[in-house]
Structures are given as structure tokens and as C-alpha cells.
Design an enzyme around this catalytic site. Structure first.
Site, PDB file in Angstrom:
ATOM      1  N   GLU A 109       0.965  -1.097  -0.041  1.00 14.92           N
ATOM      2  CA  GLU A 109       0.123   0.025  -0.024  1.00 14.92           C
ATOM      3  C   GLU A 109       0.854   1.267   0.100  1.00 14.92           C
ATOM      4  O   GLU A 109       1.682   1.228   0.924  1.00 14.92           O
ATOM      5  CB  GLU A 109      -0.877   0.146   1.388  1.00 14.92           C
ATOM      6  CG  GLU A 109      -1.948  -1.352   1.195  1.00 14.92           C
ATOM      7  CD  GLU A 109      -2.462  -1.499   2.816  1.00 14.92           C
ATOM      8  OE1 GLU A 109      -2.602  -0.553   3.563  1.00 14.92           O
ATOM      9  OE2 GLU A 109      -2.867  -2.645   2.961  1.00 14.92           O
ATOM     10  N   LEU A 117      -5.945  -1.894  -0.858  1.00 13.32           N
ATOM     11  CA  LEU A 117      -5.918  -1.819   0.542  1.00 13.32           C
ATOM     12  C   LEU A 117      -6.112  -3.157   1.123  1.00 13.32           C
ATOM     13  O   LEU A 117      -7.271  -3.216   1.476  1.00 13.32           O
ATOM     14  CB  LEU A 117      -6.421  -0.575   1.055  1.00 13.32           C
ATOM     15  CG  LEU A 117      -6.111  -0.062   2.373  1.00 13.32           C
ATOM     16  CD1 LEU A 117      -6.502   1.270   2.700  1.00 13.32           C
ATOM     17  CD2 LEU A 117      -6.625  -0.846   3.415  1.00 13.32           C
ATOM     18  N   ALA A 118      -5.556  -4.059   0.932  1.00  9.06           N
ATOM     19  CA  ALA A 118      -5.838  -5.716   1.441  1.00  9.06           C
ATOM     20  C   ALA A 118      -4.622  -6.539   1.797  1.00  9.06           C
ATOM     21  O   ALA A 118      -3.866  -6.683   0.869  1.00  9.06           O
ATOM     22  CB  ALA A 118      -6.745  -6.194   0.282  1.00  9.06           C
ATOM     23  N   GLU A 119      -4.278  -6.486   2.845  1.00  3.72           N
ATOM     24  CA  GLU A 119      -3.178  -7.249   3.549  1.00  3.72           C
ATOM     25  C   GLU A 119      -3.014  -8.524   3.009  1.00  3.72           C
ATOM     26  O   GLU A 119      -2.049  -9.024   2.828  1.00  3.72           O
ATOM     27  CB  GLU A 119      -3.119  -7.032   5.023  1.00  3.72           C
ATOM     28  CG  GLU A 119      -2.862  -5.768   5.715  1.00  3.72           C
ATOM     29  CD  GLU A 119      -3.994  -4.728   5.495  1.00  3.72           C
ATOM     30  OE1 GLU A 119      -3.969  -3.349   5.691  1.00  3.72           O
ATOM     31  OE2 GLU A 119      -5.131  -5.135   5.154  1.00  3.72           O
ATOM     32  N   GLN A 163       1.870  -1.831   5.658  1.00  4.99           N
ATOM     33  CA  GLN A 163       2.051  -0.654   6.175  1.00  4.99           C
ATOM     34  C   GLN A 163       2.056  -0.268   7.621  1.00  4.99           C
ATOM     35  O   GLN A 163       2.824   0.398   7.982  1.00  4.99           O
ATOM     36  CB  GLN A 163       0.798   0.450   5.392  1.00  4.99           C
ATOM     37  CG  GLN A 163       1.325   1.907   5.422  1.00  4.99           C
ATOM     38  CD  GLN A 163       0.093   2.406   4.596  1.00  4.99           C
ATOM     39  OE1 GLN A 163      -0.856   3.068   4.958  1.00  4.99           O
ATOM     40  NE2 GLN A 163       0.420   2.617   3.427  1.00  4.99           N
ATOM     41  N   HIS A 182      -1.785   2.342  16.361  1.00  2.00           N
ATOM     42  CA  HIS A 182      -0.603   2.622  15.743  1.00  2.00           C
ATOM     43  C   HIS A 182       0.768   2.247  16.566  1.00  2.00           C
ATOM     44  O   HIS A 182       1.597   3.084  16.483  1.00  2.00           O
ATOM     45  CB  HIS A 182      -0.565   4.077  14.968  1.00  2.00           C
ATOM     46  CG  HIS A 182      -1.313   4.208  13.948  1.00  2.00           C
ATOM     47  ND1 HIS A 182      -2.802   4.404  14.071  1.00  2.00           N
ATOM     48  CD2 HIS A 182      -1.166   4.028  12.694  1.00  2.00           C
ATOM     49  CE1 HIS A 182      -3.326   4.460  12.876  1.00  2.00           C
ATOM     50  NE2 HIS A 182      -2.444   4.324  11.826  1.00  2.00           N
TER      51      HIS A 182
END
Length: 721
Positions: free
Chosen positions: A409, A450-452, A474, A521
Site C-alpha cells: 500500500e 488496501l488488502a493485506e 503498512q 498505531h
């Protein structure tokens, strides 16, 4: 035999009609010789006979599991007739026995798997039966989790695309190869199915899906799994996806449809999906009993469509074989299966000594001297940050090896090539990959959805075909959608296939707190990855180590989780000089950053600097002398360095940023207690975060994570014991 059909709609992006004329059966039959038609029946009968033989063996307690491909034989043989073993690539599932036989797997090889024989080419006795895998045929190793194969197959098909874009001169990429992925109808409920279709359609990949729809996912009927009860109608809006429905019990109709679907993919028009309606005449497996949820009339209706009944009748009715010829064929197959069974039951099992073989690469050892150039750096320029030296390593390695691909990403400078050179470029949210796309091109550095799971699953397929993916997740906090691919696929790939298949890659991800990032985070949790045999786990604390360890990660032949602490990216205290393009640090080699005599401190990542500051403060105050060891790699970890230090000091503290309970430090502490108990003058002590979440307010974060004062007090406490 059920009437063959020619779908009336065959436009891309539309589900086809399954009504048609018997003329299509004549066309399909004309395309196949008599020998091919009879051989197709032979394969179908062999498949069913092997299922029946395994059921018998299971009831005799001579094998330990059975799951059949009964009812799926016709579509499997049709696919095998159209596709090319050792040329195309195959990501299958457990009901594809007939397809594997048609591609060239032998009954003996299947029965070796059933009994768990050491010579089993599928897994060497390491997986349950029907977990297909055959290196020579390009049948990639099948696993038990449902749906994980989709994204890997997309990665395989993407390899064909990247090889063409990069103009690789490699016979492994002939140019018109196709990847086949198969599934049951129930597994299309998995999110990775939809992620795979998104990427396959977006990139117009040469991939063919077969949905073998037998109406049930164990006991759950298709209308409960799938809105509207038809997966082909549900996916009809995907651009460029060529969709065909077919009676998957009808060999000729299936052959015709498979020809069109494979041709569409070979001609690089995009992906294709064949929705084959099949039957399941047996229960899901021998652990299931369908009479509990399927009434007799439903099972009788399936029996009327059974290709093992309808196809031989069609062969006789159309003059392709006599009843006597087919009976002779069956007698021959029966004898072959019996002989193969006797052979399999006599085969030796894997030895106990073979258990650890191929957890990691048996050929490339990243802990060896081959990867140790740490004492001979070729320094250039001034000191710079971890971000810069990570970037420099990837630049060096991509220049060295044209098969390294970087994606994830936001990792590209731009997604729209026409903007290259016109804007500064993104290059990752932390700029670690900045400039790589501009230098090496959009075929080697590109953004993902956006898809791990999409990122890691595709990387597996690319790795199967010889590429070296260096992918970015990310934020560690969001890696969990990819955990199935990492834990059940990447980590197990080499071992479960008995070293036939592997997926060497680097998964880079940012990690940790001390950044005011709050709950989502600031997450840690290295133990969730170090607990998985097959994965290497790395966590550098400074710029120079990051450069050398990443280079080792890229050049080794195992999958590596590379943890990059966000707080350390641009600190001044951990800067380093560029060490040259061949600087490597071997895995499992700790770094003693400070010599000491009274206490050993073992840690890694962002807690290294806090431990050092506290040790220096105490030394300046005339307090205890602390030896600080930076592990650098967490799996493997340097037991020798740690144990040697502990035996010298007699006291040890293991410090992590992870929570105290159930964390990585507990394993290190336990190993020290086991191996160094006689040398200890105090209990092993741990320093870690509280067993809570990290808050946003500075007061909350500071109270949760280990601070310099935390280390000072720990040093004083352990010497006072």
C-alpha cells in the site's frame, strides 16, 4: 449422459446460459478421438475406484483420513484435457483427484499419500490425503484452509505478466501459460476469493477459476452461502471476467467450456471463471454423514447425474466402446489399484529423524558465515537515518537481482505512470521505498489494493515462480488479515511439501509505540510470529543493522518478517553510514552494545536505547555495571551470546516492548532458566509494557511502555536481590 449444452451468452463479464442444443455434444465429441474419450472414462473410473479403496482402507484403520472427489470427475478430467502439466500452473483443492490423475499423477502416488509413506510426492507423509502437490507437474502444494489458494494463484498469474513486462529470458515463462485455481462453492464465501477476482480483473491476468459447485459446504447448502444461490451470477459485474456455466457432470460440455475459458486466458484477454454444477454422491468426508441433512430424494437426483453412470452409457450408445470393452477397462483399473494399494501399504513411513527437515531451507543458511560481512563494511558518506539505509539496501538489491519486486500500500512513487517526474512521489507513508519506482520501473515497484492478505497471498504465488517479493504491510497493527497466509501458508509451505515448494519473501512492516500513536498505531506482538516455525523474524535497532539485516533477509531462501520500529526511523542516535552493497549481518548473531559485569540486559528494537541510557546513568553514579545485548533477530536468537553473558554476570533482565504476559521475553527468560540456572545469583527478571493497550495521551503512553526509569529501577532491584 446429461445433455451437453452450448451456453448462449459468452461475453466477458456475463454469466452464461446453460440451455442449448445437443449439437454441442457432437462438436465436443468430434474434437476428441475415440482413444481420448475412452481414456477420459478410464481416468474418471480410476478416480472413483481410488476413493472407494481409500474408504475401505479407512474403515480397516489402515489409513487415517479420507475425503473424496466423487461427483467431480467429469469437470476435472475436462480441465486436465485442456490444460498442460509442467507448463501451466495449478492451485487446486481436495476434490481434484480426477484432475490430478489426468495431469499425470499416478494411483500409486495418491495411495502413498493415503498411507503417509515417506516417498509420497505430495508431502512425504506430512499432510492428509487429497492435499495434492506435485513439483514435476506444477501442482502446487494444497493446504487445509479454505480459500487461501485464490490469491496465490493470482500471484502465479501475475508472474506471467511481470515476466513479460520485464522481458525475462526464461523458459519457465513460455508466454501463453495459464494458472488454474479450483474451489468448491462454499469457499467462494471467503473474502480472499473476492480480493483475488478484484486483482485478476484489474490486471487482466491469465487465470482460470473453476467453481465446482456440488451444492453443499459440508452441510450448508449453496443458497445459505451465496446470495441468490449462484456464484457466477453474483460475480458477473467484474470487468473482463469471462464467465461460463456448465453441467460439470457432462464431460463433453465441460471440455467445450474449458477450451473456451482457457483460450480466453491464453490469449491474454483476462481471467475466466467456469461455474460447474457437479454432485457429491458421498458425504463431505468420512467424518461427516450426509443422511443427517440430505433427504433420499435429493441424493437420488444426484445419483441420476453421476458421470460414472452417464458417461459410459453415452460411450456405448454412440459406438465409442462396447460394454465388454468398458468392463475389461474396469477390470484392468481394479487390478492396478489393488496392486498400487499393496505397494503403498508396504512402503516405509517417514522416520522420526526427518521431522525437522525443511522447516527452513536445507540449502541456504542465513546464520552462516556466507552472510557475515559485518566486519568489512565499505563505508561511504556521512551518517544517515534508518529510513535512508533501508532504502539504500533495496536499491542495491534491486540492481543486483531483476526478480525482486516491491509492492504494498502506497509504496510506489505514483500509481499513474504519466505523473512520474512531475511530482515528488510518495514512496511509502514513511518514505522507505521512495524513488524505487522511478529508478526500477512500474513493473517492479507498484501499489496494491488496501488488502493485506492480497499482498502476502500474491507474494506467495510470485515466489513460487522464482520472483523475490519484498512486500510492505503498512502498519503492524493491520497485518492480521494476512495472518492466515503467513501462518498457514508461508510458514508451512516448505515443510508441508517436503521441500518441493517454498515461498521465500520479505514482509516488511512498521512496528511499535513511543510515537503517540494510540492503540492502533503502537502495537507490538513479535511472539505471534516467532511462535511459527518456518518464519525468520528480524527487528533492528539502528540504521546500520537495518541495512545489513535487510540484505540478508532478501538474499536468504526463507520467508522473513522484518519489523521496522517507527520510532527508530529518523532518530539521530541510531544513524549510520552507508556500508556498501555487500554488507550483511547473519541471522542469530546478537550485538553486545555495552560490556558489563553485574547484570545482563537482553532486548531489541526501541527498548535498546532506553536500556543503554539507564545503564550509562548508573555507571556514572557508581552503580551496577550492566551489559546490554541487542538480539537483532528474534527467530533465530543468539543463545550462545546471551548464555555466555549470563554465566559471566549471574543476573539477567529480559526487556521487550511487548506486554509482560505471554510475550516474547517469556521464552528468552525460560531458556535462560533452563540452561543457566546454576550460574544465576537472582531470579530472571523481565521488563515489559503493562498488560493494557497504548493510549494516545502522553501520560497514558508513558505509563504503559518501558521508560529509562523503568530500566534504572530494574537494574537496582536485581543487584539488591
Amino acid at each position: 449422459m446429461a445433455t451437453s449444452t452450448r451456453p448462449s451468452r459468452a461475453r466477458k463479464g456475463e454469466a452464461s446460459d446453460t440451455t442449448g442444443s445437443p449439437a454441442s455434444a457432437d462438436a465436443s465429441a468430434a474434437a476428441l478421438t475415440r482413444d481420448q474419450l475412452v481414456h477420459a472414462y478410464r481416468v474418471m473410473y480410476t478416480s472413483r475406484k481410488l476413493d472407494d479403496k481409500e474408504i475401505q482402507l479407512k474403515r480397516q484403520n489402515r489409513i487415517f483420513f479420507q475425503i473424496s472427489g466423487a461427483g467431480h470427475e467429469a469437470i476435472g478430467v475436462a480441465a486436465g484435457l485442456v490444460l498442460r502439466p509442467a507448463y501451466d500452473w495449478f492451485y487446486l483443492y481436495y476434490r481434484d483427484r480426477a484432475l490430478c490423475l489426468q495431469l499425470g499423477m499416478t494411483p500409486a502416488e495418491m495411495l502413498y499419500s493415503s498411507v503417509g509413506a515417506a516417498i509420497d510426492p505430495n508431502s512425504g507423509g506430512r499432510q492428509m490425503p487429497s492435499h495434492w502437490g506435485h513439483k514435476a507437474l506444477n501442482i502446487t502444494t494444497v493446504s487445509s484452509p479454505t480459500g487461501t489458494q485464490f490469491l496465490q494463484a493470482v500471484g502465479s498469474a501475475e508472474s506471467t505478466l511481470r515476466a513479460r513486462q520485464l522481458e525475462l529470458n526464461d523458459p519457465a515463462f513460455p508466454g501463453d501459460d495459464v494458472t488454474l485455481v479450483t474451489t468448491g462453492d462454499g469457499t467462494t464465501s471467503e473474502g480472499e476469493f473476492w480480493e483475488s477476482l478484484n486483482t485478476a480483473s484489474n490486471l487482466k491476468l491469465p487465470i482460470v477459476y473453476i467453481v465446482e459447485d456440488n451444492g453443499y459446504a459440508i452441510s450448508v447448502p449453496v443458497e445459505v452461502n451465496t446470495a441468490g444461490g449462484s456464484i457466477s451470477k453474483l460475480v458477473a459485474s467484474f470487468p473482463g471476467l469471462y464467465i461460463q456455466e456448465v453441467d460439470g457432470c457432462d464431460l463433453l460440455a465441460s471440455y467445450e467450456v474449458m477450451q473456451r475459458a482457457v483460450q480466453y486466458a491464453r490469449e491474454r484477454k483476462g481471467p475466466a471463471l467456469v461455474h460447474a454444477k457437479v454432485i457429491r454422491p458421498y458425504s463431505h468426508s468420512l467424518s461427516d454423514d450426509e443422511v443427517f441433512y440430505r433427504p433420499p430424494e435429493e441424493r437420488d437426483a444426484d445419483a441420476a447425474r453421476d458421470p460414472l453412470t452417464t458417461f459410459p452409457a453415452w460411450l456405448i450408445a454412440n459406438g465409442h466402446a462396447t460394454a465388454e470393452e468398458l468392463q475389461a477397462l474396469r477390470d484392468t483399473v481394479d487390478a492396478e489399484v489393488l496392486a498400487a494399494t499393496d505397494d503403498a501399504l508396504e512402503q516405509p513411513m517417514p522416520t522420526a529423524e526427518s521431522v525437522p527437515y525443511a522447516v527452513y531451507s536445507p540449502d541456504v543458511d542465513p546464520t552462516s558465515e556466507r552472510f557475515d560481512t559485518e566486519d568489512d563494511p565499505q563505508f561511504e558518506g556521512g551518517a544517515t537515518t534508518m529510513v535512508d539505509l533501508l532504502n539504500a539496501c533495496m536499491r542495491d538489491e534491486m540492481a543486483r537481482d531483476e526478480r525482486i519486486l516491491v509492492f504494498g500500500e502506497d509504496v510506489a512513487d505514483v500509481s499513474r505512470d504519466q505523473y512520474l517526474g512531475k511530482v515528488k512521489g510518495k514512496g511509502g507513508v514513511f518514505k522507505v521505498t521512495h524513488g524505487l519506482q522511478s529508478k526500477f520501473g512500474s513493473a517492479r515497484v507498484y501499489n496494491s489494493p488496501l488488502a493485506e492478505a492480497n499482498i502476502v497471498g500474491r507474494a506467495i504465488g510470485l515466489a513460487h515462480r522464482g520472483f523475490k517479493p519484498v512486500v510492505e504491510i503498512q502498519f503492524f497493527d493491520y497485518i492480521w488479515p494476512a495472518f492466515m497466509q503467513l501462518r498457514d501458508e508461508v510458514a508451512t509451505m516448505r515443510w508441508r511439501s517436503n521441500n518441493a515448494f517454498s515461498a521465500p519473501m520479505v514482509v516488511r512492516t512498521t512496528y511499535g509505540g513511543y510515537i503517540r500513536g494510540a492503540i492502533y498505531h503502537s502495537q507490538t506482538g513479535a511472539s505471534l510470529f516467532t511462535a511459527n516455525p518456518g518464519l525468520r523474524v528480524v527487528c533492528p535497532s539502528n540504521a546500520l543493522d537495518a541495512n545489513g539485516l535487510l540484505r540478508t533477509a532478501i538474499r536468504c531462501d526463507d520467508p522473513v518478517i522484518f519489523l521496522e520500529h517507527k520510532h527508530l526511523y529518523r532518530q539521530t542516535y541510531n544513524k549510520g553510514q552507508y556500508p556498501g552493497p555487500n554488507f550483511m549481518i547473519p541471522f542469530g548473531k546478537a550485538n553486545t552494545l555495552r560490556e558489563g559485569t553485574d547484570v545482563t540486559l537482553v532486548t531489541y528494537g526501541a527498548t535498546v536505547q532506553r536500556a543503554l541510557v539507564a545503564a550509562k546513568q548508573l555507571a556514572e553514579e557508581g552503580g551496577p555495571s550492566v551489559e546490554v545485548i541487542d538480539l537483532r533477530t528474534l527467530s533465530p536468537w543468539d543463545k550462545e551470546a546471551v548464555f555466555t553473558s549470563v554465566k559471566k554476570t549471574g543476573r539477567v533482565i529480559v526487556a521487550t516492548e511487548d506486554s509482560l504476559s505471554w510475550g516474547y521475553g517469556a521464552e528468552i527468560a525460560a531458556a535462560i532458566a533452563d540452561e543457566c540456572f546454576a550460574w544465576l545469583d537472582a531470579p530472571v527478571k523481565r521488563v515489559a509494557s503493562q498488560d493494557v493497550f497504548v493510549g494516545y495521551a502522553p501520560s497514558l503512553e508513558d505509563a504503559t511502555l518501558p521508560q529509562v526509569e523503568t530500566f534504572r529501577q530494574a537494574y537496582l532491584d536485581i543487584v539488591a536481590f
